[in-house]
Design an enzyme around this catalytic site. Structure first.
Site, short mmCIF file in Angstrom:
data_model
loop_
_atom_site.label_atom_id
_atom_site.label_comp_id
_atom_site.label_asym_id
_atom_site.label_seq_id
_atom_site.Cartn_x
_atom_site.Cartn_y
_atom_site.Cartn_z
N HIS A 89 0.85 -1.20 0.00
CA HIS A 89 0.00 0.00 0.00
C HIS A 89 0.88 1.25 0.00
CE1 HIS A 89 -4.19 -1.60 1.22
NE2 HIS A 89 -3.52 -2.52 0.57
N LYS A 138 0.37 -0.30 15.01
CA LYS A 138 1.76 -0.42 15.49
C LYS A 138 2.05 -1.65 16.37
CE LYS A 138 3.63 3.11 13.62
NZ LYS A 138 3.39 2.50 12.32
N TYR A 184 -9.39 5.62 7.44
CA TYR A 184 -9.60 5.88 8.87
C TYR A 184 -10.57 7.06 8.95
CZ TYR A 184 -5.32 3.16 9.92
OH TYR A 184 -4.37 2.17 10.05
N PRO A 192 -4.97 0.14 18.54
CA PRO A 192 -4.64 -0.29 17.17
C PRO A 192 -4.71 0.80 16.11
CG PRO A 192 -6.78 -1.15 17.87
CD PRO A 192 -6.19 -0.49 19.07
N TYR A 213 3.58 6.45 10.29
CA TYR A 213 2.76 5.31 9.86
C TYR A 213 3.63 4.23 9.21
CZ TYR A 213 -1.41 2.80 8.38
OH TYR A 213 -2.38 1.84 8.21
#
Ligand code: RFL
Ligand code: PHB
Length: 393
Positions: A72, A297, A201, A293, A384
């Site tokens: 991704h 991580k 998200y 979550p 990220y």
């Protein structure tokens, strides 16, 4: 029984550490409380940082991940009905993440261990750690009604948040930092094509939502729920309706729903134990720390602990670098606290904490600011994809 490293727990931390040590000729025994089927039935993380991928390849278990995993280049943040993309690749100079489920990682590691002939005990009862402040630590347990004692040089406590390793340390020798969040995540898995080819998200005034996936025909979705909720309170219909409400219009319109094949509620917690080393015993992964979550991580932090401990033990056995052993905790904790911060921050900007509309506006302003600033997007992307590992030297 004698070995060099006794590993408690056959989650990703324990199995990955065991595999890396075994490839360097360092003998280890894995002792796990549950059965292999139970360990493989837990559906957890799905996003692997590049550091985790590299370590899995180094452990020679990256082949299926590279074949079946999905790279991704970015993900989206949604708020106020907008969808703002974080271009991980462009913002980090070419870094990406891989979507490949924790279950698959664990399976690959289990298969490799089964083929290697290294010893593992599953369904072990009464696991206990002994004498880890001496030069002769050991682990005792019962398996198939028979009591065993493993004498070793070091113990790796890879037994998760509820394990026995951390609890074996006297309370006065350990400092615990904790934040429990006032909500949970209700997650479902469904055999449907994901709503988007990248993760979304979502911040919404009704609460957080996440669209994730395991493959082109397997979707993983989450909605923020109350800690009082029970799985049975959430029919599939109620779940899909709530998810649709919390997504931007286009995504909601293209959402394909189907029967859930797994549904569970997870609480959210930030937690760190300091130090992570007690004489000849090391805490690794969830045994030492938990992140909510939201930053993806948990598993990745477990992998960076393993990287550090593996290299320390490798240099200790191959170059007699005894000086490195005491550095485990400080090296790990520097990276852990940064990931704790990012996970806490992502959680705080994306979830509904109260009915106070002021909070909602502040979150929207923060998301608007971060996603319209190159500096803002870069800091999200950098965290990220995963902060660099610290070299062991
Ligand atoms: P694990 O995976 O918990 O493995 C620990 C193993 O130790 C065993 N054990 C014992 N063995 C022997 N004796 C005892 N007394 C024992 N007590 C326990 C357990 O049976 C188990 O097999 O820890 P590890 O290896 O450190 O791996 C960490 C990751 O599993 C964890 O960080 C992530 O899964 C966290 N996490 C998530 N991380 C993400 O990056 N993204 C996610 O979406 C995500 N979702 C989750 C999660 C963790 C969850 N938990 C722990 C409740 C969802 C859930 C529900
Ligand atoms: C998942 O796919 O389960 C997942 C992905 C990203 C997260 C959390 C969970 O941040």
């Amino acid at each position: 029984m004698k070995t060099q490293v006794a590993i408690i727990g056959a989650g990703p931390s324990g199995l990955l550490l065991g595999r890396l040590l075994e490839l360097q000729g360092i003998a280890n025994i894995v002792i796990e409380a549950k059965s292999p089927d139970y360990v493989l039935s837990r559906i957890r993380a799905g996003v692997l940082e590049q550091g985790t991928q590299t370590l899995l390849r180094e452990a020679k278990v990256g082949e299926r991940m590279d074949r079946e995993g999905h790279v991704h280049d970015g993900f989206a943040l949604s708020f106020l009905g907008r969808l703002e993309r974080i271009d991980l690749h462009a913002l980090t100079g070419g870094k990406t993440v891989m979507v490949y489920g924790q279950t698959e990682v664990t399976k690959d590691l289990m298969d490799a261990r089964a083929q290697s002939g290294s010893l593992s005990f599953y369904s072990a009862d009464d696991v206990a750690l002994h004498d880890f402040h001496s030069d002769h630590p050991s682990v005792s347990f019962t398996s198939n009604g028979q009591k065993h004692i493993v004498e070793c040089d070091y113990i790796a406590g890879c037994d998760g948040f509820h394990g026995v390793s951390r609890k074996s340390v006297p309370p006065e020798s350990i400092r615990l930092f904790e934040r429990v969040y006032p909500f949970g995540w209700l997650g479902i898995l469904s055999r449907t094509p994901p709503v988007s080819h990248e993760l979304i998200y979502a911040n919404h005034e009704r609460g957080f939502a996440l669209c994730s996936m395991r493959s082109s025909m397997l979707s993983r979705y989450y909605v923020q729920c109350s800690l009082d909720d029970k799985v049975d309170d959430w029919s599939d219909q109620r779940f899909w309706d709530e998810l649709r409400t919390r997504l931007p219009e286009d995504a909601a319109a293209s959402l394909i729903t189907g029967p859930s094949i797994e549904k569970s509620i997870a609480p959210l917690r930030s937690f760190v134990a300091e130090p992570m080393q007690f004489g000849r015993m090391f805490l690794v992964g969830d045994a030492a720390h938990i992140v909510p979550p939201t930053g993806a991580k948990g598993l990745n932090l477990a992998a960076s602990d393993v990287y550090t401990l593996y290299n320390i033990l490798r240099l200790r056995y191959q170059q007699n670098r005894l000086d490195l052993v005491a550095k485990y905790s400080e090296i790990c904790l520097r990276r852990i606290w940064k990931a704790e911060r990012f996970s806490w921050w992502m959680t705080s900007i994306l979830h509904k904490f109260s009915d106070d509309p002021f909070n909602q506006r502040i979150q929207e302003a923060e998301l608007d600011y971060y996603t319209s600033s190159l500096a803002g997007k870069t800091t999200i992307a950098e965290n990220y994809v995963g902060l660099p590992y610290e070299a062991v030297e």
